[in-house]
Design a protein around this motif. Structure first.
Motif, PDB file in Angstrom:
ATOM      1  N   SER A   1       8.726  -4.052  10.509  1.00 45.35           N
ATOM      2  CA  SER A   1       9.134  -5.169  11.371  1.00 45.35           C
ATOM      3  C   SER A   1       8.010  -6.186  11.511  1.00 45.35           C
ATOM      4  CB  SER A   1       9.617  -4.679  12.732  1.00 45.35           C
ATOM      5  OG  SER A   1       8.689  -3.822  13.316  1.00 45.35           O
TER       6      SER A   1
ATOM      7  N   ASP B   1      12.607  -7.777  19.716  1.00 47.02           N
ATOM      8  CA  ASP B   1      11.892  -6.816  18.871  1.00 47.02           C
ATOM      9  C   ASP B   1      12.143  -5.429  19.467  1.00 47.02           C
ATOM     10  OD1 ASP B   1      10.158  -5.632  17.111  1.00 47.02           O
ATOM     11  OD2 ASP B   1       8.349  -6.655  17.821  1.00 47.02           O
TER      12      ASP B   1
ATOM     13  N   TYR C   1      11.375   0.618  19.892  1.00 50.72           N
ATOM     14  CA  TYR C   1      11.206   1.802  20.748  1.00 50.72           C
ATOM     15  C   TYR C   1      12.445   2.257  21.509  1.00 50.72           C
ATOM     16  CZ  TYR C   1       6.356   0.671  19.782  1.00 50.72           C
ATOM     17  OH  TYR C   1       5.180   0.401  19.125  1.00 50.72           O
TER      18      TYR C   1
ATOM     19  N   THR D   1      13.168  -1.306  13.101  1.00 50.29           N
ATOM     20  CA  THR D   1      12.270  -0.654  12.142  1.00 50.29           C
ATOM     21  C   THR D   1      12.511   0.848  12.147  1.00 50.29           C
ATOM     22  OG1 THR D   1       9.925  -0.228  11.649  1.00 50.29           O
ATOM     23  CG2 THR D   1      10.467  -0.491  13.953  1.00 50.29           C
TER      24      THR D   1
ATOM     25  N   SER E   1       9.841   2.694  11.536  1.00 52.90           N
ATOM     26  CA  SER E   1       8.461   3.186  11.622  1.00 52.90           C
ATOM     27  C   SER E   1       8.263   4.256  12.688  1.00 52.90           C
ATOM     28  CB  SER E   1       7.507   2.026  11.907  1.00 52.90           C
ATOM     29  OG  SER E   1       7.368   1.246  10.755  1.00 52.90           O
TER      30      SER E   1
HETATM   31  C1  LIG Z   1       6.652  -4.240  19.276  1.00 51.69           C
HETATM   32  C2  LIG Z   1       6.313  -3.963  17.853  1.00 51.69           C
HETATM   33  N1  LIG Z   1       6.827  -4.768  16.906  1.00 51.69           N
HETATM   34  C3  LIG Z   1       6.556  -4.560  15.617  1.00 51.69           C
HETATM   35  C4  LIG Z   1       5.738  -3.530  15.203  1.00 51.69           C
HETATM   36  C5  LIG Z   1       5.443  -3.376  13.740  1.00 51.69           C
HETATM   37  O1  LIG Z   1       5.925  -2.159  13.249  1.00 51.69           O
HETATM   38  P1  LIG Z   1       6.315  -1.917  11.746  1.00 51.69           P
HETATM   39  O2  LIG Z   1       5.824  -3.064  10.932  1.00 51.69           O
HETATM   40  O3  LIG Z   1       5.656  -0.635  11.378  1.00 51.69           O
HETATM   41  O4  LIG Z   1       7.811  -1.831  11.715  1.00 51.69           O
HETATM   42  C6  LIG Z   1       5.169  -2.667  16.157  1.00 51.69           C
HETATM   43  C7  LIG Z   1       4.264  -1.593  15.751  1.00 51.69           C
HETATM   44  O5  LIG Z   1       3.629  -0.916  16.511  1.00 51.69           O
HETATM   45  C8  LIG Z   1       5.478  -2.899  17.517  1.00 51.69           C
HETATM   46  O6  LIG Z   1       4.993  -2.122  18.486  1.00 51.69           O
END
Ligand SMILES: Cc1ncc(COP(=O)(O)O)c(C=O)c1O
Length: 405
Positions: A105, A213, A216, A244, A246
């Protein structure tokens, strides 16, 4: 010798190193330091065997697609899987055409910055907000209006107040409201249902775009917390949604997505062409297969109790070891607690070196999460990666650092 500095762009000359990434680099080499710094998932939660099996399957049976170049906005099958997944788990209705798969993301944030922000434009965000989103928007030339948060997330009444007060010219320069409404980074707080409604009303009244965004919302620990994304409540197609895998599968896959209405998905796709052609075809297909086989559900069902108990350990340690001159957030989910130290001149950035060298503990200084230059007395503490013992010991060490300073 060639003078490289003469050649650098304005961006390269002005860009500052991300404190988090620099720290992670140092700490990954320092086994003696307890890190409460990066938002790193607990590796015990990685579904190694399942992902190994799926990777083998994808390469063996779909290798001609998986190992090939693919469409910039993502493999149709993967986009379709993400739409169904969002519909099932988040009540977000979208069509495959509205989805762009991004390289995590983070790249979604960068693409959105490139598509919407010109030098001097304004982004409204929570204050504090996610450090690397602030960085991506700043790189594109954004200025910020920061809105304070409390236990119910962004104080939408203050947002309304600020919008009412600023001049129409300035208001026109607002490109979007960036928000992490659920289990926010860095505080772990969530926007209440009423405030979500209020935020959407404000966006409607002032005709604003919202960039939501949402890494979580699968990691919410408390019953009764409203987990509905703004996107699922949006009746006016004014929310761009970012997600995401992630935190619910593995960040190494680098798979995220943007759900963008109207022509904006197409613009994002056009910009992405020249950034990376497309996100890894291989990990798109592995991720889609993992979602279809229910691997995400399995990870989430283990992650929630695991992170909840680590959060509880950190909260207890803070109660036990932090002095009275501190305030901290009470996260309902996610991976972080955000803390402020109210001592004259207390500067978490300046003290970090000492924290690492003397107390063998690391946190992320909070200044970078603030959009208005404040927050030098704050820090982000992550409970997702360290063990319970490390959390307790790490907080005890930071407690000593605060008392000594
Ligand atoms: C609020 C938020 N947005 C975006 C990201 C980016 O995550 P990723 O690029 O791994 O999807 C993070 C990562 O910690 C995040 O906390």
């Amino acid at each position: 010798m060639l003078d490289y500095t003469r050649l650098y762009s304005k961006l390269a000359k002005s860009i500052k190193a991300s404190e988090i990434r620099e720290l992670l680099a140092i700490i990954s080499r320092r086994k003696d330091v307890i890190s409460l710094a990066g938002g790193v998932p607990d590796p015990e939660l990685f579904p190694r065997e399942k992902l190994a099996e799926i990777s083998k399957y994808v390469i063996e049976y779909h290798g001609n697609i998986a190992l090939q170049y693919s469409e910039t906005k993502g493999v149709p099958e993967a986009r379709d899987t993400i739409c169904k997944f969002l519909s099932k788990t988040k009540s977000i209705k979208c069509s495959e055409d509205e989805v762009v798969i991004s390289t995590g993301s983070q790249s979604a944030l960068d693409l959105i910055a490139r598509v919407f922000i010109d030098e001097g434009d304004i982004v409204v965000s929570e204050n504090p907000s996610y450090l690397a989103a602030i960085g991506a928007f700043k790189n594109a030339g954004a200025r910020f209006i920061g809105i304070p948060i409390d236990d119910d997330g962004m104080k939408t009444s203050e947002l309304e107040e600020k919008l009412r007060k600023i001049s129409p010219d300035e208001r026109r320069r607002i490109k979007f409201i960036y928000t992490i409404p659920i289990a926010q980074n860095p505080s772990g707080v969530s926007l209440s249902r009423d405030r979500k409604k209020h935020l959407l009303e404000i966006a409607s009244t002032y005709d604003l775009l919202i960039v939501e965004d949402d890494p979580y919302s699968f990691l919410v620990f408390e019953e009764g917390v409203d987990k509905t994304p703004l996107k699922a409540m949006d009746q006016e197609a004014r929310v761009i949604y970012i997600g995401t895998v992630s935190k619910i599968l593995a960040p190494g896959l680098r798979i995220g997505w943007i759900v963008a209405p109207d022509d904006s998905a197409r613009r994002i796709e056009l910009v992405k062409q020249y950034v990376d052609l497309h996100t890894s075809t291989l990990t798109q297909l592995i991720t889609a297969e993992a979602i279809k086989r229910g691997v995400v559900d399995e990870v989430v069902s283990k992650a929630v109790p695991r992170y909840r108990s680590k959060r509880d350990t950190m909260l207890k340690a803070i109660r036990d070891y932090f002095p009275d001159c501190t305030w901290h957030s009470k996260p309902v989910g996610g991976m972080f607690i955000f803390a402020y130290v109210y001592k004259q001149g207390f500067d978490t950035g300046a003290l970090l070196q000492k924290a690492i060298e003397k107390y063998k503990v690391a946190y992320v200084p909070g200044g970078g999460f603030h959009v208005d230059g404040t927050g030098r007395n704050s820090m982000r503490l992550s409970f997702s990666y360290p063990s319970h013992e490390q959390i307790t010991s790490g907080i005890e060490r930071i407690g000593k650092l605060i008392k000594e300073a």
